[in-house]
Design an enzyme around this catalytic site. Structure first.
Site, PDB file in Angstrom:
ATOM      1  CG  ASP A 154      31.075  55.361  25.448  1.00  0.00           C
ATOM      2  OD1 ASP A 154      29.951  55.775  25.095  1.00  0.00           O
ATOM      3  OD2 ASP A 154      32.097  54.938  24.934  1.00  0.00           O
ATOM      4  CE1 TYR A 191      33.417  47.607  20.792  1.00  0.00           C
ATOM      5  CE2 TYR A 191      34.820  49.662  20.616  1.00  0.00           C
ATOM      6  CZ  TYR A 191      34.298  48.561  20.044  1.00  0.00           C
ATOM      7  OH  TYR A 191      34.605  48.436  18.870  1.00  0.00           O
ATOM      8  CE  LYS A 215      27.686  51.137  17.710  1.00  0.00           C
ATOM      9  NZ  LYS A 215      29.101  51.282  18.559  1.00  0.00           N
ATOM     10  NE  ARG A 232      43.360  67.918   8.775  1.00  0.00           N
ATOM     11  CZ  ARG A 232      44.361  68.675   9.063  1.00  0.00           C
ATOM     12  NH1 ARG A 232      44.475  69.217  10.325  1.00  0.00           N
ATOM     13  NH2 ARG A 232      45.193  69.321   8.317  1.00  0.00           N
TER      14      ARG A 232
HETATM   15  O1  7XF Z   1      34.032  53.788  16.718  1.00  0.00           O
HETATM   16  P1  7XF Z   1      32.422  53.299  16.826  1.00  0.00           P
HETATM   17  O2  7XF Z   1      31.549  54.342  16.192  1.00  0.00           O
HETATM   18  O3  7XF Z   1      32.366  51.946  16.365  1.00  0.00           O
HETATM   19  O4  7XF Z   1      32.448  53.370  18.545  1.00  0.00           O
HETATM   20  C1  7XF Z   1      33.258  52.603  19.343  1.00  0.00           C
HETATM   21  C2  7XF Z   1      32.240  52.588  20.509  1.00  0.00           C
HETATM   22  C3  7XF Z   1      32.602  53.520  21.769  1.00  0.00           C
HETATM   23  N1  7XF Z   1      31.808  53.235  22.755  1.00  0.00           N
HETATM   24  C4  7XF Z   1      30.994  52.319  23.083  1.00  0.00           C
HETATM   25  C5  7XF Z   1      30.239  52.063  24.028  1.00  0.00           C
HETATM   26  C6  7XF Z   1      30.691  51.334  21.822  1.00  0.00           C
HETATM   27  O5  7XF Z   1      29.798  50.350  22.069  1.00  0.00           O
HETATM   28  C7  7XF Z   1      31.347  51.443  20.813  1.00  0.00           C
HETATM   29  C8  7XF Z   1      31.181  50.542  19.721  1.00  0.00           C
HETATM   30  N2  7XF Z   1      30.665  49.456  19.895  1.00  0.00           N
HETATM   31  C9  7XF Z   1      30.176  48.429  18.957  1.00  0.00           C
HETATM   32  C10 7XF Z   1      29.455  47.338  19.806  1.00  0.00           C
HETATM   33  O6  7XF Z   1      29.798  47.081  20.914  1.00  0.00           O
HETATM   34  O7  7XF Z   1      28.981  46.398  18.951  1.00  0.00           O
HETATM   35  C11 7XF Z   1      31.149  47.946  17.820  1.00  0.00           C
HETATM   36  C12 7XF Z   1      30.996  46.824  17.255  1.00  0.00           C
HETATM   37  S1  7XF Z   1      32.913  45.956  17.102  1.00  0.00           S
END
Ligand code: 7XF
Length: 400
Positions: free
Chosen positions: A184, A112, A209, A59
């Protein structure tokens, strides 16, 4: 081998790992272990106080994650890196590390959906003041900021509408009151923009992503100064969220990142062509792509982005119903949330990724009800254009 002098792609493949230290294994071993044996009880105690370096519990740290942390830090041009279980794990672990009751965070108004929910509904429950303003004009931040402001937070390009934020201008204002700038960088990746070089303090990623690139992990990464990363590791990540990455995920990310530059270049090249096609189609009302001459912040895009990204938000004639109907006519492009995968993905933010906003909030925050968001994948670009053309041509008749 000192890989710090090498090109981006060379570091994406080599930095932070020496096969000679691991019996010549070309790829880093996956240290699938929760705990590590101490030679003596005293040695274990010294690791807990920080007097002795080394891994003692996964952890806190793990050798497979350690390679990935060094690699992402190098690619973002930061001193140190940190792995997390998800993008939200990275974001919340970082924010819990720097905010206390009575502090203020000022964030951009387009975020987001789950980041917005954490800001709008999570942090205020713990006495943190959250202020959301429009960072596309840095003067709005200058007007809102005060000594109470401890963190300034934004995405650029922002999910889902591709609004850009001038990292240098916002960082200068934030630093005038000693606030930390957290960006971000999920959409841009370090191939396109390295926020630290523009003045940001900390970068967070949903590594789910583009960094992974293959849609097979949920993962987060954080980079910043050594001091800040140690603080996030020992406070936010270890004690407050426990949102730790699995060593298996770290290995998949190390594999994905080897081809990051190649993949992002292809995503961007195809997205440029798809955006131009969409803009010219009569069934399309608007397209927001930083590489188009019509893009509202085209100058900033050229200054701050090496390429223009793989994400295309657009609206078709007929608003939400028109957008949904067009999505349902696609055959190749997959209806799914997430982004940055080899597969092209399309989703409807108002009912999916940004359903955490109320309808009124979406309107106030610049997220149109009819917007659809396309993540352009790595397929042959003509196949993607053909799929969209078939869906949009039918849409013309639908709209008429
Ligand atoms: O916890 P995750 O790895 O899903 O990431 C959260 C997240 C954080 N920052 C940005 C700019 C994001 O786009 C995301 C996740 N986005 C996906 C989307 O927009 O499709 C989540 C699908 S509900």
């Amino acid at each position: 081998m000192d890989s710090t002098k090498f090109d981006f792609s060379t570091r994406a493949i080599h930095h932070g790992y020496e096969p000679g230290n691991e019996q010549g294994s070309l790829n880093p071993p996956i240290y699938l272990t929760s705990t590590f044996a101490f030679d003596t009880a005293e040695e274990g105690g010294e690791m807990f106080t920080g007097e002795r370096e080394g891994h003692f519990y996964s952890r806190i740290s793990n050798p497979t994650l350690d390679h990935l942390e060094q690699r992402i830090a190098s690619l973002e041009g930061a001193e140190a890196g940190l792995c997390a279980a998800s993008g939200m794990g990275a974001i919340t672990s970082t924010l819990w590390s720097f905010l206390s009751a009575g502090d203020e965070i000022i964030a951009d108004k387009t975020l987001y959906g789950c980041t917005f929910a954490f800001m709008a509904h999570g942090l205020p429950r713990f006495g943190v003041k959250v202020t959301l303003v429009d960072f596309t004009d840095a003067d709005n931040l200058a007007a809102a900021i005060s000594d109470q402001t401890k963190v300034v937070y934004f995405e650029t390009p922002a999910n889902p509408n591709n609004r850009l934020v001038d990292i240098a201008a916002v960082s200068e204002i934030a630093h005038s009151v000693g606030a930390k700038v957290i960006v971000d960088n999920t959409y841009a990746t370090p191939v396109i923009t390295r926020p630290i070089a523009h003045g940001a303090d900390i970068v967070v990623h949903s590594a789910t992503k583009f960094l992974s690139g293959h849609g097979d992990v949920i993962a987060g990464l954080i980079v910043g100064s050594k001091e800040d990363m140690t603080h996030v590791r020992l406070v936010g990540l270890k004690d407050m969220t426990g949102a730790v990455m699995s060593p298996l995920t770290a290995m998949l990310l190390l594999r994905g990142i080897k081809t990051l530059e190649l993949r992002v270049a292809r995503h961007c090249e195809s997205a440029g062509k798809v955006a131009a096609f969409l803009e010219a189609h009569p069934a399309v009302k608007s397209v927001s792509y930083p590489g188009l001459a019509s893009f509202a912040q085209a100058d900033l895009a050229r200054r701050q982005m090496a390429m223009f990204g793989g994400m295309i938000p657009f609206e078709v004639v007929g608003g939400k119903a028109g957008g949904i109907a067009m999505m349902n006519r696609l055959n190749l492009i997959t209806r799914a949330v997430s982004l940055g995968d080899a597969e092209s993905l399309i989703q409807h933010p108002a009912s999916m990724t940004h359903a955490t906003y109320t309808r009124e909030e979406r309107e106030k925050h610049g997220i149109a009800e009819g917007l659809v968001r396309l993540s352009v994948g790595l397929e042959g670009v003509q196949d993607l254009i053909d799929d969209l053309q078939t869906a949009l041509n039918a849409h013309n008749q639908f709209a008429a």
